[in-house]
Scaffold this active site. Sequence first.
Site, PDB file in Angstrom:
ATOM      1  N   SER A   1       0.951  -1.065  -0.403  1.00 23.05           N
ATOM      2  CA  SER A   1       0.090  -0.155   0.080  1.00 23.05           C
ATOM      3  C   SER A   1       1.368   1.287  -0.234  1.00 23.05           C
ATOM      4  O   SER A   1       1.763   1.183   0.448  1.00 23.05           O
ATOM      5  CB  SER A   1      -1.084  -0.278   0.775  1.00 23.05           C
ATOM      6  OG  SER A   1       0.084   0.584   2.321  1.00 23.05           O
ATOM      7  N   ASP A   2       0.238   2.586  -0.062  1.00 20.79           N
ATOM      8  CA  ASP A   2       0.973   3.788   0.354  1.00 20.79           C
ATOM      9  C   ASP A   2       1.073   4.257   1.538  1.00 20.79           C
ATOM     10  O   ASP A   2      -0.230   3.086   2.557  1.00 20.79           O
ATOM     11  CB  ASP A   2       0.399   4.984  -0.893  1.00 20.79           C
ATOM     12  CG  ASP A   2       1.723   5.909  -0.972  1.00 20.79           C
ATOM     13  OD1 ASP A   2       1.397   6.625  -1.695  1.00 20.79           O
ATOM     14  OD2 ASP A   2       2.290   6.317  -0.200  1.00 20.79           O
ATOM     15  N   TRP A   3       1.811   5.159   2.116  1.00 19.64           N
ATOM     16  CA  TRP A   3       1.708   5.280   3.546  1.00 19.64           C
ATOM     17  C   TRP A   3      -0.298   5.655   3.824  1.00 19.64           C
ATOM     18  O   TRP A   3      -0.750   6.308   3.810  1.00 19.64           O
ATOM     19  CB  TRP A   3       2.122   6.988   4.361  1.00 19.64           C
ATOM     20  CG  TRP A   3       2.618   6.687   5.242  1.00 19.64           C
ATOM     21  CD1 TRP A   3       1.548   6.933   6.007  1.00 19.64           C
ATOM     22  CD2 TRP A   3       3.879   6.555   6.005  1.00 19.64           C
ATOM     23  NE1 TRP A   3       2.359   7.258   6.985  1.00 19.64           N
ATOM     24  CE2 TRP A   3       3.309   7.298   7.523  1.00 19.64           C
ATOM     25  CE3 TRP A   3       5.023   6.717   5.786  1.00 19.64           C
ATOM     26  CZ2 TRP A   3       4.298   7.841   8.030  1.00 19.64           C
ATOM     27  CZ3 TRP A   3       5.990   6.625   6.342  1.00 19.64           C
ATOM     28  CH2 TRP A   3       5.983   7.384   7.930  1.00 19.64           C
ATOM     29  N   GLY A   4      -0.137   4.272   4.617  1.00 22.43           N
ATOM     30  CA  GLY A   4      -1.839   4.184   5.014  1.00 22.43           C
ATOM     31  C   GLY A   4      -3.438   4.767   4.032  1.00 22.43           C
ATOM     32  O   GLY A   4      -4.258   4.882   4.491  1.00 22.43           O
TER      33      GLY A   4
END
Length: 677
Positions: A282-285
């Site tokens: 995923s991307d950050w968060g």
Amino acid sequence: MTFKKLVPWCVVIGFVIGLVAACTDKPTNQTEKRIEALLKQMTLEEKVGQLNQINDVGGLPEDLKAQLASGEIGSFLNVIDPELIIEMQRIAVEESRLGIPLIFARDVIHGYKTIFPIPLGQAASWNRDLVELGARISAEEASAIGIRWTFSPMIDISRDARWGRIAESFGEDTYLNTELGVAMIRGYQTDDLTDPTAMAACAKHFVGYGASESGKDYNTTWIPEVQMRDVYLPPFQAAAEAGAATFMCSFNDINGVPSTGNKHLNINILRNEWGYDGVLVSDWGSAENMIPHGFAHDLKDAARIAANAGMDVDMMSYAYPQHLADLVREGKVSEKTVDNAVRNILRLKFRLGLFENPYIELPTENPFYTERALEAARQSVVESTILLKNEGVLPLTNVKSVAVVGPMSDAGLDQMGTWSLGADPNFSITPLAAIRSEYPNITVNAARGLEYSRVKDMKEVGKAVEAARKSDVVLFFAGEEAILSGEAKCLANISLQGAQTEMLKALKATGKPIVMVVIAGRPITMGPEIEMVDAVLYAFHPGSMTGPGIADLIFGKAIPSAKLPVTMPKMVGQLPIYYNHKNTGRPANNITYMDDIPYGAEQFSIGSTSYHLDAGDKPLYPFGYGLSYTTFEYSPVTLSSNILKDNETITVSCDITNTVKYKSDTVAHLITRALRG
Ligand code: GLC
């Protein structure tokens, strides 16, 4: 050799190839067997641990040691202390039940310590080999301290200069992003990921992030499938085919579905159509972001959606560590789904050779800023800096004095641009420093005039004007601070910030010839300013060797060959603007500009075609534009055939003649358009 004689050879060759394939398949099968053997031993909690990626916590507290020993973490980002990396790895390998090694990741986007031009700048070189070399050197520097996974290349097609992340892409063209994305992947990974200097690449952000509405970051995107497949997906498909070890989800939603929870993207296309077997992180968060997207009720629901949509590794949402095991026990996510994700991350660790060699050797000599690295970075600046205008001023060959002025004339940190994390401004050679050190016979009159690009106060500009008066030529370094470029740095006004234009007017009033060098992270609207000067060099945050590279061009040690990878608009209202825009049913013609419309003109008397009354339909400079100190003449183009049939090729020929004395490269562009019948 006749066909008949060929047959036995074909059989023999075929047999040998088959044998080799079986042998080389063996390590792959061997890896799959090792994955299955490990998976069988893993508890559900250990499986979830492998899918958990967390950021550096600034040390190794007891609770983190305990988590490592219990296999609750699979990878880290932004841990860059080699001794800490070794100790964390030791706990994971020697104290956890199954000894599965960690991976350490970082955004090594355009260099680790030696900073190359931002990708948008490297794209202006149109040089696959140079981009690959830059990535190779970046991997050598980062892997020396234990980083084996970089979140690069970013191959998001970018058509809107308001979007701060245009800086990280290779610009507006699908083919250029494809070719340079693959070059970067090759540079990072080499053809042997077990090489301790290799880093797993990460094709990001999957997909369509650059289409964010109004150029605002993280924003909504609406992308019809046909445009998705024509424009946005090809660089990612090429990355998958080139063996990119990982992909990253994008923050945006596409037609209402966030990428992180997008089965069509992450399963139908990435896995089923492309057969991709790498890791999707995923991307950050971004898993948690599905809650404000309005797509998930809460973090547990976000974990369920992401897992069932094929997201393997959860970067910093804590959705998986907090909820995935329960979701499996509740039957909302199958353990098979979790197993597939774990297979992907284990495969990455096997491919990196981490099970055999989990530890780095602490470097015995400085792995950064080698002569090879600095020379490559300098060459990258030379080939990435675009000559937009030159009215007989450049190259400077017999000047005795120059004024080196402007906010970007001596800005070591700013010239490195976005994602120059941890780079040392003391190793970033500015134009002022380079000119002083490499041209000792030229008197340098220096005054920044504006401390940095946003300064509105003109009180220091007088010193720069004074420097200009005393000099033969003015070198005005304008542009954009690094902090105004990159993620979440989107602008509604992309003209020169602060009092740069006013400063230029004051310099212009001295009557001296002016060379403007723009150092920025995006195209800046600067038509009036360009009118005021005699020459313009445009550099997209060129990095550590900005000064030497640009000085080479200014004084003629090197010849500009760069071409714009992105269209430069006259004004922000033209955005999005890009070269391969569809024609529309009424392509722009017989343009009447607003000020030329007679008062009281009849309603439809000025024509009805597709353009802006106050801008026309042309940009300031088109995609692919760039001058040299020489000129090139193109002969008429000839085609091997006027009809292109399926699976046939047409050869396009043209003689290109360098017409002046300078030896120089150039890039010839062939642009074709399919008319949908
Ligand atoms: C950021 C970026 C992404 C980066 C990641 C880790 O938010 O969107 O490109 O790789 O987080 O730093």
